[in-house]
Every structure is written in structure tokens, then in C-alpha cells.
Design a protein around this motif. Structure first.
Motif, PDB file in Angstrom:
ATOM      1  N   LEU A  51       0.835  -1.204   0.000  1.00  0.00           N
ATOM      2  CA  LEU A  51       0.000   0.000   0.000  1.00  0.00           C
ATOM      3  C   LEU A  51       0.868   1.253   0.000  1.00  0.00           C
ATOM      4  O   LEU A  51       0.569   2.218  -0.714  1.00  0.00           O
ATOM      5  N   ALA A  52       1.935   1.241   0.775  1.00  0.00           N
ATOM      6  CA  ALA A  52       2.848   2.387   0.814  1.00  0.00           C
ATOM      7  C   ALA A  52       3.503   2.580  -0.549  1.00  0.00           C
ATOM      8  O   ALA A  52       3.635   3.710  -1.030  1.00  0.00           O
ATOM      9  N   ALA A  53       3.898   1.483  -1.194  1.00  0.00           N
ATOM     10  CA  ALA A  53       4.527   1.567  -2.512  1.00  0.00           C
ATOM     11  C   ALA A  53       3.559   2.111  -3.566  1.00  0.00           C
ATOM     12  O   ALA A  53       3.984   2.728  -4.550  1.00  0.00           O
ATOM     13  N   MET A  54       2.273   1.918  -3.342  1.00  0.00           N
ATOM     14  CA  MET A  54       1.251   2.444  -4.256  1.00  0.00           C
ATOM     15  C   MET A  54       0.942   3.907  -3.956  1.00  0.00           C
ATOM     16  O   MET A  54       0.102   4.513  -4.614  1.00  0.00           O
ATOM     17  N   GLY A  55       1.588   4.462  -2.924  1.00  0.00           N
ATOM     18  CA  GLY A  55       1.362   5.859  -2.568  1.00  0.00           C
ATOM     19  C   GLY A  55       0.085   6.092  -1.789  1.00  0.00           C
ATOM     20  O   GLY A  55      -0.445   7.196  -1.785  1.00  0.00           O
ATOM     21  N   LEU A  56      -0.391   5.059  -1.094  1.00  0.00           N
ATOM     22  CA  LEU A  56      -1.664   5.169  -0.384  1.00  0.00           C
ATOM     23  C   LEU A  56      -1.518   5.505   1.085  1.00  0.00           C
ATOM     24  O   LEU A  56      -2.499   5.558   1.815  1.00  0.00           O
ATOM     25  N   GLY A  57      -0.324   5.705   1.552  1.00  0.00           N
ATOM     26  CA  GLY A  57      -0.135   6.106   2.941  1.00  0.00           C
ATOM     27  C   GLY A  57      -0.311   4.954   3.892  1.00  0.00           C
ATOM     28  O   GLY A  57      -0.287   3.792   3.523  1.00  0.00           O
ATOM     29  N   ARG A  58      -0.503   5.290   5.153  1.00  0.00           N
ATOM     30  CA  ARG A  58      -0.606   4.287   6.206  1.00  0.00           C
ATOM     31  C   ARG A  58      -2.059   3.853   6.389  1.00  0.00           C
ATOM     32  O   ARG A  58      -2.943   4.682   6.613  1.00  0.00           O
ATOM     33  N   PRO A  59      -2.325   2.549   6.343  1.00  0.00           N
ATOM     34  CA  PRO A  59      -3.705   2.069   6.515  1.00  0.00           C
ATOM     35  C   PRO A  59      -4.149   2.163   7.970  1.00  0.00           C
ATOM     36  O   PRO A  59      -3.328   2.214   8.888  1.00  0.00           O
ATOM     37  N   ILE A  60      -5.443   2.148   8.169  1.00  0.00           N
ATOM     38  CA  ILE A  60      -6.038   2.153   9.501  1.00  0.00           C
ATOM     39  C   ILE A  60      -6.556   0.757   9.781  1.00  0.00           C
ATOM     40  O   ILE A  60      -7.313   0.199   8.983  1.00  0.00           O
ATOM     41  N   LEU A  61      -6.174   0.162  10.897  1.00  0.00           N
ATOM     42  CA  LEU A  61      -6.638  -1.164  11.274  1.00  0.00           C
ATOM     43  C   LEU A  61      -8.043  -1.046  11.853  1.00  0.00           C
ATOM     44  O   LEU A  61      -8.259  -0.386  12.870  1.00  0.00           O
ATOM     45  N   LEU A  62      -9.016  -1.681  11.192  1.00  0.00           N
ATOM     46  CA  LEU A  62     -10.394  -1.633  11.677  1.00  0.00           C
ATOM     47  C   LEU A  62     -10.729  -2.812  12.572  1.00  0.00           C
ATOM     48  O   LEU A  62     -11.511  -2.683  13.503  1.00  0.00           O
ATOM     49  N   GLU A  63     -10.161  -3.971  12.278  1.00  0.00           N
ATOM     50  CA  GLU A  63     -10.527  -5.160  13.029  1.00  0.00           C
ATOM     51  C   GLU A  63      -9.375  -6.150  12.992  1.00  0.00           C
ATOM     52  O   GLU A  63      -8.720  -6.314  11.980  1.00  0.00           O
ATOM     53  N   LYS A  64      -9.157  -6.800  14.109  1.00  0.00           N
ATOM     54  CA  LYS A  64      -8.120  -7.817  14.178  1.00  0.00           C
ATOM     55  C   LYS A  64      -8.686  -9.011  14.924  1.00  0.00           C
ATOM     56  O   LYS A  64      -9.141  -8.882  16.055  1.00  0.00           O
ATOM     57  N   LYS A  65      -8.688 -10.150  14.264  1.00  0.00           N
ATOM     58  CA  LYS A  65      -9.179 -11.371  14.878  1.00  0.00           C
ATOM     59  C   LYS A  65      -8.009 -12.316  15.079  1.00  0.00           C
ATOM     60  O   LYS A  65      -7.096 -12.352  14.270  1.00  0.00           O
TER      61      LYS A  65
END
Length: 81
Positions: A51-65
Motif C-alpha cells: 500500500l505504501a509503494a502504491m502511494g496510499l499512505g498508512r492504513p487504519i486497522l479496523l478489526e483484528k481477529k
């Protein structure tokens, strides 16, 4: 997040072309583009890098199971510690 559905769908398609599982979910007046990751922490780190390489910045974690692991035998599973 996008206000218009076309922009969200374009990003979803771009992510899927890159081999990522993505979907669009509406939240109020905005559309969120969500990327699903199944696997280990290493897999999630790899996706963050993509995602970073695509220039999309840092993702937000919504859910972790927790990841279930096989115990052997008859295919029963137990939660990871």
C-alpha cells in the motif's frame, strides 16, 4: 475514504489488480475502501508495504481477529495464544 462512488470503485479495482482483496463500504456520506488480509503478522506487514509503494499512505486497522491454528487429528481448531 471518498465521497463519490466512482473514486472508491477505481481504487478498489486498482487494489484488486495488484492482487489484494478489497471492497467498498459506505459509512455515512463517505465510502471506505477496505483491504482484507488473512494470515500472519508478516503477511499484514507485506500488505502495508504494498500500500505504501502504491502511494496510499498508512492504513487504519479496523478489526483484528486471532488466527486459528490446526491442532492435527480430526481438523479441530483452537485459538492462538
Amino acid at each position: 475514504a471518498f465521497r463519490g462512488p466512482a473514486d472508491a470503485e477505481r481504487l478498489r479495482a486498482r487494489l484488486e489488480e495488484a492482487g489484494l482483496r478489497a471492497r467498498v463500504r459506505q459509512s455515512g456520506k463517505v465510502r471506505l475502501v477496505l483491504v482484507s488480509v488473512r494470515g500472519s503478522v508478516r503477511d499484514a506487514d507485506r500488505v502495508r508495504g504494498e500500500l505504501a509503494a502504491m502511494g496510499l499512505g498508512r492504513p487504519i486497522l479496523l478489526e483484528k481477529k486471532p488466527v486459528a491454528e490446526k491442532t492435527g487429528g480430526k481438523g479441530r481448531r483452537r485459538s492462538a495464544p
